[in-house]
Design a protein around this motif. Structure first.
Motif, PDB file in Angstrom:
ATOM      1  N   GLU A 164       0.923  -1.280  -0.104  1.00  0.00           N
ATOM      2  CA  GLU A 164       0.138  -0.045  -0.017  1.00  0.00           C
ATOM      3  C   GLU A 164       0.780   1.219  -0.103  1.00  0.00           C
ATOM      4  N   ASP A 180      -9.434   2.540  -6.096  1.00  0.00           N
ATOM      5  CA  ASP A 180      -8.015   3.086  -5.531  1.00  0.00           C
ATOM      6  C   ASP A 180      -7.479   2.112  -4.490  1.00  0.00           C
ATOM      7  N   ALA A 225       0.454   5.891  -0.052  1.00  0.00           N
ATOM      8  CA  ALA A 225      -0.427   7.155  -0.078  1.00  0.00           C
ATOM      9  C   ALA A 225       0.411   8.361  -0.203  1.00  0.00           C
ATOM     10  N   PRO A 279      -8.867   8.605  -1.524  1.00  0.00           N
ATOM     11  CA  PRO A 279      -9.119   7.333  -2.382  1.00  0.00           C
ATOM     12  C   PRO A 279     -10.749   6.967  -2.713  1.00  0.00           C
ATOM     13  N   THR A 329      -4.826  11.879   3.275  1.00  0.00           N
ATOM     14  CA  THR A 329      -4.476  11.356   2.163  1.00  0.00           C
ATOM     15  C   THR A 329      -5.188  12.465   1.047  1.00  0.00           C
ATOM     16  N   THR A 377      -4.297   2.143  -2.005  1.00  0.00           N
ATOM     17  CA  THR A 377      -4.035   3.607  -1.349  1.00  0.00           C
ATOM     18  C   THR A 377      -4.477   3.627  -0.111  1.00  0.00           C
TER      19      THR A 377
END
Length: 220
Positions: A67, A186, A69, A88, A84, A189
């Motif tokens: 993952e 996404d 970000a 996402p 973030t 993310t």
């Protein structure tokens, strides 16, 4: 080394190698600016970049999980807060039109391109008794032949990223060959939303969901 780590390691290395140059080029206005790393185990590592322009970059590889970000950070007293950006879009399971087929209930789960997905946990509920459980192979999953109860609902769970479907109702008259698509959106993310980051000397402690990750500052 696991395949996921082979994919993500170049990203982690890039964070560690480029951070100090970026900080020197733009000027360090906050003592927390810098690049950090965390060794979480033999198959788990993470890198974190706190950039002087108010952005952060995060990457983690742990077992099958990869993952990342990117977003904004702000200082709140003695800690930072990560969010973030853009937020996402969460992955989701989409029910497709079922088909009629001989034999017991079957379930297939695919990506949008039609590729089957292995490792999706399946839970099928009935009017009474315990649900039936299993997990998909690339060609799907089939309810055990000895099961005589009428299936009423199904729930799917992608366990690596924690993608859980609602309970989809099952109408056996409409078809017993069930098909679902996992829209990734996404996927991978991580959605930080004002996540606390504690400052402990030269270390940062990132609150990731219910857990904590301690990062050590890398030499510049």
């Amino acid at each position: 080394m696991i395949a996921g780590m082979r994919i993500l390691l170049p990203c982690l290395a890039a964070l560690l190698l480029t951070g100090s140059a970026a900080a020197r080029a733009t000027g360090e206005t906050d003592p927390a600016v810098g690049h950090y790393s965390a060794q979480l185990g033999p198959d788990a590592l993470s890198a974190l970049e706190v950039n002087p322009d108010g952005t952060f970059d995060y990457a983690l590889s742990a077992g099958a999980l990869d993952e990342q970000a990117h977003g904004r950070w702000m200082r709140h007293g003695g800690m930072l807060r990560f969010t973030t950006r853009p937020h996402p879009v969460a992955p989701l399971f989409v029910a497709l039109v079922p088909a009629h087929a001989a034999g017991p209930l079957s379930v297939s789960v695919t990506w949008p391109d039609g590729q089957g997905i292995a490792g999706i946990d399946v839970t099928v509920g009935f009017d009474s008794g315990e649900p039936a459980t299993g997990y998909t192979q690339e060609d799907g999953w089939t309810l055990p032949a000895g099961e005589t109860r009428v299936p009423r609902w199904i729930r799917l769970d992608e366990p690596v990223h924690g993608v859980i479907s609602p309970e989809f109702r099952i109408d056996p008259a409409a078809g017993t060959a069930l098909a679902f698509k996992l829209e990734p959106n996404d996927l991978g993310t991580f959605d930080f939303r004002d996540a606390p980051v504690e400052i402990d000397g030269d270390d940062l402690i990132l609150h990731r969901g219910e857990g904590r990750i301690r990062y050590s500052r890398r030499p510049r």
